[in-house]
Design an enzyme around this catalytic site. Sequence first.
Site, short mmCIF file in Angstrom:
data_model
loop_
_atom_site.label_atom_id
_atom_site.label_comp_id
_atom_site.label_asym_id
_atom_site.label_seq_id
_atom_site.Cartn_x
_atom_site.Cartn_y
_atom_site.Cartn_z
N CYS A 1 51.75 46.10 3.88
CA CYS A 1 50.37 45.65 3.71
C CYS A 1 50.00 45.80 2.23
O CYS A 1 50.04 46.92 1.69
CB CYS A 1 49.46 46.53 4.58
SG CYS A 1 47.71 46.20 4.32
N CYS B 1 49.28 39.32 -0.33
CA CYS B 1 48.96 39.78 1.03
C CYS B 1 50.10 39.28 1.91
O CYS B 1 50.51 38.12 1.80
CB CYS B 1 47.63 39.18 1.47
SG CYS B 1 47.32 39.31 3.25
N1 DGL Z 1 48.51 41.78 5.41
C1 DGL Z 1 47.68 42.74 4.75
C2 DGL Z 1 47.83 42.70 3.27
O1 DGL Z 1 48.94 42.48 2.83
C3 DGL Z 1 46.31 42.97 5.34
C4 DGL Z 1 45.39 41.80 5.34
C5 DGL Z 1 44.10 42.09 6.08
O2 DGL Z 1 44.14 42.62 7.19
O3 DGL Z 1 43.03 41.79 5.50
O4 DGL Z 1 46.91 42.90 2.52
#
Ligand code: DGL
Length: 240
Positions: free
Chosen positions: A70, A168
Amino acid sequence: MKIGIFDSGIGGLTVLAELIKKYPNNKYYYFGDNINAPYGTKSKEELLKLSNKIINFLNKKDVDLIIVACGTISSNVFDKLPKDTKIYDVISPTIDYINNSNYENIGLIGTNMTIKSKTFEKRINKKIIARSCNDFVPYIENEQSLTDIIPKYMNIFKDKVDVLILGCTHYPIIEKELNDYLDSKIPLINMGTILADSLKLGNKEKQIRLYFSKVNHTLISNIDKIIKEKYYLEEVVLED
Ligand code: DGL
């Protein structure tokens, strides 16, 4: 080797997919906190609280290492996470890769919290144009089409950057839509690919176990688009 991976929802599956590609024979334990998604607009306190609960869950599965798949957690609270199990963030390999590359003008898209943290700017010594793409994650989680909203976020990059970091882990899911809008002129960086290349994992026994805080048809349809292997799926309520 038992590998724990987590994210707010399906985004980290793009990292898992890259790991499976490179190291097919491992035991992967994935947790997606889709009931609490998106993480990109949560406070650091909330991010830390949720991460601690998930790490606790993965530790109970006896994982040998944990990958924070994440971008939001990696760029905001990684330093504060418990380190009793070996733990890797998803952004550092990409930051190293960009610093060692010939790219000069860097584009970055990420969640609100990732862009606000300025972590990439602090650690990359190059010109960065950054944009938070607030709507992307809810659209992706809900399988809604992004074609109409992509131009609003992406127009600042056209003819301005040599490369675009998908900051992301949800964004590789919409790689095709992004490439279509950018006429495939800007290479897109999938942080999962760079992370997988930076690790040296064992390769013995295959198992893919996916845990989500909410299981429904949309989730299963999303998983099937990203994970092409047989997997076990379970809904889990995290303990405090
Ligand atoms: N996939 C995550 C990231 O890389 C989280 C995105 C989210 O839940 O806003 O930031």
